[in-house]
Write an enzyme that holds these catalytic residues in place. Structure first.
Site, PDB file in Angstrom:
ATOM      1  N   ALA A 266       0.558  -1.297  -0.104  1.00 33.09           N
ATOM      2  CA  ALA A 266       0.232   0.267  -0.059  1.00 33.09           C
ATOM      3  C   ALA A 266       0.656   1.281   0.138  1.00 33.09           C
ATOM      4  O   ALA A 266       2.215   0.911   0.223  1.00 33.09           O
ATOM      5  CB  ALA A 266      -0.881  -0.210   1.206  1.00 33.09           C
ATOM      6  N   GLU A 268       1.227   5.453   1.247  1.00 28.33           N
ATOM      7  CA  GLU A 268       1.024   6.304   2.198  1.00 28.33           C
ATOM      8  C   GLU A 268       0.412   8.180   1.542  1.00 28.33           C
ATOM      9  O   GLU A 268       0.337   8.983   2.533  1.00 28.33           O
ATOM     10  CB  GLU A 268       1.716   7.284   3.161  1.00 28.33           C
ATOM     11  CG  GLU A 268       3.398   7.379   3.085  1.00 28.33           C
ATOM     12  CD  GLU A 268       4.247   6.079   2.794  1.00 28.33           C
ATOM     13  OE1 GLU A 268       3.857   5.427   2.254  1.00 28.33           O
ATOM     14  OE2 GLU A 268       5.325   6.403   2.522  1.00 28.33           O
ATOM     15  N   HIS A 301      -0.114   1.077   8.614  1.00 28.92           N
ATOM     16  CA  HIS A 301       1.081   1.423   8.793  1.00 28.92           C
ATOM     17  C   HIS A 301       0.852   1.960   8.032  1.00 28.92           C
ATOM     18  O   HIS A 301       1.788   3.674   8.100  1.00 28.92           O
ATOM     19  CB  HIS A 301       1.398   0.091   7.930  1.00 28.92           C
ATOM     20  CG  HIS A 301       2.849   0.508   7.581  1.00 28.92           C
ATOM     21  ND1 HIS A 301       4.302   0.245   8.077  1.00 28.92           N
ATOM     22  CD2 HIS A 301       3.832   1.081   6.996  1.00 28.92           C
ATOM     23  CE1 HIS A 301       4.868   1.052   7.419  1.00 28.92           C
ATOM     24  NE2 HIS A 301       4.985   1.320   6.289  1.00 28.92           N
ATOM     25  N   GLU A 302       0.215   2.455   6.779  1.00 27.54           N
ATOM     26  CA  GLU A 302      -0.147   3.418   6.203  1.00 27.54           C
ATOM     27  C   GLU A 302      -0.816   4.878   6.790  1.00 27.54           C
ATOM     28  O   GLU A 302      -0.473   5.930   6.237  1.00 27.54           O
ATOM     29  CB  GLU A 302      -0.900   3.347   4.628  1.00 27.54           C
ATOM     30  CG  GLU A 302      -0.666   2.060   3.901  1.00 27.54           C
ATOM     31  CD  GLU A 302       0.868   2.201   3.684  1.00 27.54           C
ATOM     32  OE1 GLU A 302       1.811   3.065   3.248  1.00 27.54           O
ATOM     33  OE2 GLU A 302       1.499   0.813   3.445  1.00 27.54           O
ATOM     34  N   GLU A 324      10.212   4.123   7.604  1.00 27.18           N
ATOM     35  CA  GLU A 324       9.844   2.703   6.731  1.00 27.18           C
ATOM     36  C   GLU A 324       9.734   1.508   8.332  1.00 27.18           C
ATOM     37  O   GLU A 324       9.675   0.997   8.687  1.00 27.18           O
ATOM     38  CB  GLU A 324      10.289   1.921   5.628  1.00 27.18           C
ATOM     39  CG  GLU A 324       9.854   2.927   4.536  1.00 27.18           C
ATOM     40  CD  GLU A 324       8.308   2.731   4.833  1.00 27.18           C
ATOM     41  OE1 GLU A 324       7.398   2.594   5.033  1.00 27.18           O
ATOM     42  OE2 GLU A 324       7.794   3.354   3.726  1.00 27.18           O
TER      43      GLU A 324
HETATM   44  N1  TRP Z   1       5.689   3.707   1.284  1.00 25.44           N
HETATM   45  C1  TRP Z   1       5.404   2.252   1.127  1.00 25.44           C
HETATM   46  C2  TRP Z   1       4.819   2.148   2.607  1.00 25.44           C
HETATM   47  O1  TRP Z   1       3.907   2.405   3.180  1.00 25.44           O
HETATM   48  C3  TRP Z   1       5.788   1.725   0.147  1.00 25.44           C
HETATM   49  C4  TRP Z   1       5.813   0.835  -0.871  1.00 25.44           C
HETATM   50  C5  TRP Z   1       4.179   1.610  -2.303  1.00 25.44           C
HETATM   51  C6  TRP Z   1       6.002   1.092  -2.440  1.00 25.44           C
HETATM   52  N2  TRP Z   1       4.227   1.520  -3.112  1.00 25.44           N
HETATM   53  C7  TRP Z   1       5.944   1.403  -3.714  1.00 25.44           C
HETATM   54  C8  TRP Z   1       7.695   1.628  -1.926  1.00 25.44           C
HETATM   55  C9  TRP Z   1       6.491   1.786  -4.710  1.00 25.44           C
HETATM   56  C10 TRP Z   1       8.363   1.121  -3.583  1.00 25.44           C
HETATM   57  C11 TRP Z   1       7.513   1.087  -4.829  1.00 25.44           C
HETATM   58  O2  TRP Z   1       5.418   1.085   2.829  1.00 25.44           O
HETATM   59 ZN    ZN Z   2       6.334   2.285   4.759  1.00 23.56          ZN
END
Ligand code: TRP
Ligand code: ZN
Length: 869
Positions: A266, A268, A301-302, A324
């Site tokens: 997912a 955010e 998490h998101e 993260e």
């Molecule tokens: N930031 C996202 C998380 O919640 C990670 C993520 C989602 C991501 N889609 C992505 C990272 C595509 C790289 C590419 O952890």
């Molecule tokens: Zn994340």
């Protein structure tokens, strides 16, 4: 291939700022028009041109303060366009730049940038996808206020972007628009746009300061009933973040969209999360307990990213763990509070031992804050995420919950609205701590898994214990420094009495190992003392502690820390399997079976711990406590152990199984623990042919997906006829639901059957399968490569070749997913020579492939280069 690695050390602040971004996007499957108006300001005194990222984008027009500029270098102002950048020669210190470009969402199969998922438009910009939508300084330290106008056909009723809707209206040619404004400055990786026809679930949340937030969940038409749990989880997460961290939501509306085509879990995006539908949709019939758990934890998490990631973001992508690692830690704490601390801790330790330790000993080894990156998408790793979370957990352990909260408050006070570094986080934590965190901060720069070794010596009733640390050189780092390692420790005798040391190096049950070794003594006349190390997995390390069977069983019975108790049995199982590796066909001693029988009896009423204790370490976990693994031998030994286990403990296992009454389904922790334990036990019993009917009954009587799937997993040990029959029944029932069918795909792909390749080919030709959907590909090819170790590592090389053939095709459409699935092939170091040769052969085929993505190139080239050391 010409690829340039970027280094953390080369960071320079942006040469220009972009205070506002005005986007005007007119959607069309193959011809989406993007007009971007940016307010640019030169930073500091320099005369450099403005360089914007743009990934294979055309320039339809470019204007500075409203006047058109061309690429004619004879002009005073002009631009230069390459495949990856747009350079603007313009001496003004402040100006408005307007660029029009065109993109084709329909042809975007990499699922990065703007693409079509099913019928809906959606975006994925993290890490560097915004440059596939328009020209921009695509880096997380450029923060801007966005105003976005989305224009689309009226057949697309919902047009969404970040922030609040400020205007909507009709346009000629059967079009309409919605204009959005996000008041919070953000980096472009948090931009999002979604457009489509969805079912909508609405709710509200009132924050602790009394503000009403509209909650909106968008799901595929007809799936509305499967969205309730996600929405309820969101409210629990919002409440928890207020209660535990004092953090409130900061916009009037929070939107979540579930899409079927998504590269990760997912995303955010500010005020507009986009989710893989697998982490939103859940109902009693189609979702397992694990699915419910995952939905809640990903939703949380998101949501938690809104503060740790969005309000305070990363200065550069090397700092990824800043958001993260911290956010994973926060979602783990949340899940522990919502469900159970122990089973959560065990779950996460399994991930560390199965995947992170493997990464750390491979060519991809990197610190939680990497030093060098070719393709950023390759660094969304178990190291950055999960080891990162373990490092945050150690802060929490060292500072205590209150100290940690104080540090977090200070972090937000200092850095709200900024793009910062891991060092900034450490220094905020330092302000709340009496400890000196200088040495501790090496966890950010040092890769590799430390091993902590325990040595014991007795002389005249004085026990001397020495704990030492050692981190082996890794692919990326030859020299290792001593780390600051918090180690929870108990000292018990064979009756379970607890002791403490003479010197007082153990405080409140914790010892800090911050030197090569630490020694302490304990007086315990005429006693055997057992050191119980790393309670609650207090640091991401391996432990070497030479304890005999009796000591391990004593730990199980008498240690205070439940994690240690679970871990003692895991160690015991590992030992037994080692015995069967070196002496195939030998029998595990009755003393061990008696000990395990006692353990089962002892925990009869604690089905949560009991269930976890009856899980034998996975093949992948076992690999991490061995070197030069011969896959066939280890698999046979593990199998033999499991069979002896079922036989020796048959009546105890049956008692546990029959002792857990069937109750109508609900997703509530007591019931979850019971189902978990029952299904674990069933898998053991299924290894004995006489229990085939038990498996079939369990399948036929199941009123929920957890039990159905538990039965199918157990049926993997039943006769082929039974397995096939149950699988066929399942398939015809769930054919219409791809998320459920993924479970069926994965079960087939992990079956170590003789005709596995015929099976996989059949799966890939299934009407529901498409190479364009990452969930399908992960379910089939990913499951095979990661979890069908016996067949993937077949000594004729057929498994390696099959996966490589597939990856060559997949890489051409979705490099990000291909690069994830290549992982097991790159981790050849742990295996015997006969495997290594064959694995490298296939890596060589990939490397020689014309047009290989830089994603796969980075991992494959590193893996092969490691060989030459
Ligand atoms: N930031 C996202 C998380 O919640 C990670 C993520 C989602 C991501 N889609 C992505 C990272 C595509 C790289 C590419 O952890
Ligand atoms: Zn994340």
């Amino acid at each position: 291939m010409s690829v340039q690695a970027k280094r953390r050390a080369d960071y320079l602040p942006p040469a220009f700022s972009i205070a506002t971004v005005d986007l005007h996007i007119t959607l069309h499957p193959t011809n989406t028009r993007v007009i971007s108006t940016l307010s640019i300001k030169r930073q500091g005194s320099h005369t450099d041109p403005l360089v914007l990222d743009g990934d294979n984008l055309p320039v339809n027009s470019l204007k500075i303060n409203g006047s058109a500029i061309s690429d004619d270098s004879n002009e005073a102002q002009f631009y230069e366009l390459t495949e990856s950048s747009l350079t603007l020669y313009c001496e003004l210190d402040a100006f408005e730049l307007t660029i029009e470009t065109t993109i084709s969402p329909e042809n975007n199969k990499a699922l990065e940038g703007l693409y079509l998922s099913g019928g809906a438009y959606c975006t994925q910009c993290e890490a560097e996808g915004f440059r596939r939508i328009t020209f921009f300084m695509d880096r997380p330290d450029v923060l801007s206020v966005y105003t976005v106008t989305v224009v689309g056909d009226k057949s697309i009723p919902m047009l969404l972007s970040n922030g609040n809707p400020v205007e909507k209206g009709e346009l000629p040619d059967n079009q309409h628009f919605v204009k959005w404004h996000d008041p919070h400055p953000k980096p472009c990786y948090l931009f999002a746009l979604v457009a489509g026809d969805f079912d909508l679930l609405c709710d509200t949340f009132t924050t602790k300061s009394g503000k009403d937030v509209a909650l909106e969940l968008y799901v595929d038409k007809g799936k509305k009933a499967q969205g309730d749990f996600a929405l309820a989880s969101l409210k629990r997460a919002m409440k928890w973040d207020e209660d535990v961290f004092g953090l409130e939501y900061d916009l009037d509306i929070y939107m979540i969209v579930a899409v079927d085509f998504f590269n990760m879990g997912a995303m955010e995006n500010k005020g507009l999360n986009v989710f893989n539908s697998k982490f939103v949709l859940a109902d009693q019939n189609s979702a397992t307990d694990d699915d419910f758990f995952n939905v809640e934890s990903v939703i949380a998490h998101e949501y938690f990213h809104n503060w740790t990631g969005n309000r305070v973001t990363c200065r550069d992508w090397f700092q990824l763990s800043l958001k993260e690692g911290l956010t994973v830690f926060r979602d783990q704490q949340f899940s522990a509070d919502m469900t159970s601390a122990l089973s959560n801790r065990i779950k996460h330790v399994r991930v560390m031992r199965e995947h992170q330790f493997a990464e750390d000993s491979s060519a991809m080894s990197h610190p939680i804050r990497p030093e060098e990156v070719i393709e950023m998408n390759n660094f969304y790793t178990v190291t950055v995420y999960d080891k990162g979370a373990e490092v945050i957990r150690m802060f929490h352990t060292l500072l205590g919950a209150d100290g940690f909260r104080k540090g977090m408050d200070e972090y937000f006070k200092r850095h709200d609205g900024q793009a910062v570094t891991c060092d900034d986080f450490v220094s905020a934590m330092q302000s709340a701590s009496k400890l000196d965190l200088t040495q501790f901060s090496r966890w950010y720069s040092q890769s590799g898994t430390p091993t902590v070794t325990v040595k014991q010596n007795v002389e005249q009733d004085v026990h001397t214990f020495t704990l030492s640390q050692y981190t082996a050189p890794t692919a990326d780092q030859a020299e290792k420094l001593d780390l600051y390692i918090p180690i929870n420790i108990e000292l018990i005798d064979s009756n379970g009495n607890h002791y403490t040391d003479n010197e007082g190096v153990i405080r409140d049950g914790m010892l800090i190992l911050n030197e090569p070794s630490i020694t302490f003594t304990v007086n315990a006349p005429e006693k055997t003392l057992i050191p119980v190390i790393l309670g609650n997995f207090s640091a991401p390390v391996k432990v070497e502690n030479a304890l005999d069977t009796l000591s391990l069983l004593t730990i199980f019975t008498h240690a205070r820390d439940p994690f240690n108790r679970w871990d003692a049995l895991q160690t015991l199982y590992d030992r037994c399997i080692k015995q069967l590796e070196s002496a195939p066909g030998s029998a595990i001693s009755d003393a061990i079976w008696d000990g395990i029988k006692q353990a089962i009896k002892h925990e009869k009423h604690n089905v949560e711990l009991l269930g976890e204790c009856l899980v034998i370490p996975s093949f992948e976990t076992l690999c991490q406590t061995r070197t030069g693994v011969k896959v066939g031998e280890l698999a046979r030994a593990r199998d033999a152990f499991c069979r002896q286990f079922s036989k020796a403990l048959k009546s105890e296992l049956l008692d546990v199984f029959n002792g857990i009454a069937r109750v109508p389904y609900n997703y509530e922790q007591t019931a979850v623990n019971q189902r978990r334990c029952k299904n674990v036990v069933l898998a053991h019993l299924a290894r004995l042919p006489e229990h085939e009917n038990l498996v079939v009954e369990h399948f036929e009587n199941a009123d929920n997906m957890t039990d159905t799937l538990g039965a199918l997993k157990s049926a993997q040990y039943s006769s082929k006829a039974t397995f096939d029959k149950l699988m066929t029944t399942f398939e015809s029932k769930w054919n219409h639901d791809p998320l459920v069918l993924d479970k069926w795909f994965a079960l087939h792909a992990t079956q170590p059957s003789e005709d596995i390749f015929a099976t996989i080919t059949m799966l890939c030709e299934h009407p529901q399968f498409t190479m364009g959907n990452p969930n399908r590909v992960r379910a089939v090819i990913g499951s095979f490569a990661f979890y069908n170790s016996e067949k993937f590592h077949a000594v004729d090389g057929s498994g390696y070749k099959y996966v490589t053939d597939y990856l060559l095709k997949l890489d051409a459409i979705n490099p990000q997913v291909a690069s994830r699935i290549v992982t097991p092939l790159t981790q050849w170091q742990g295996f015997a020579q006969e495997h290594q040769v064959l694995m490298k052969q296939q890596l060589g085929r990939l490397l020689n492939h014309k047009g290989l993505s830089k994603d796969v190139f980075e991992k494959v080239s590193k893996s092969l280069a490691y060989d030459k050391h």
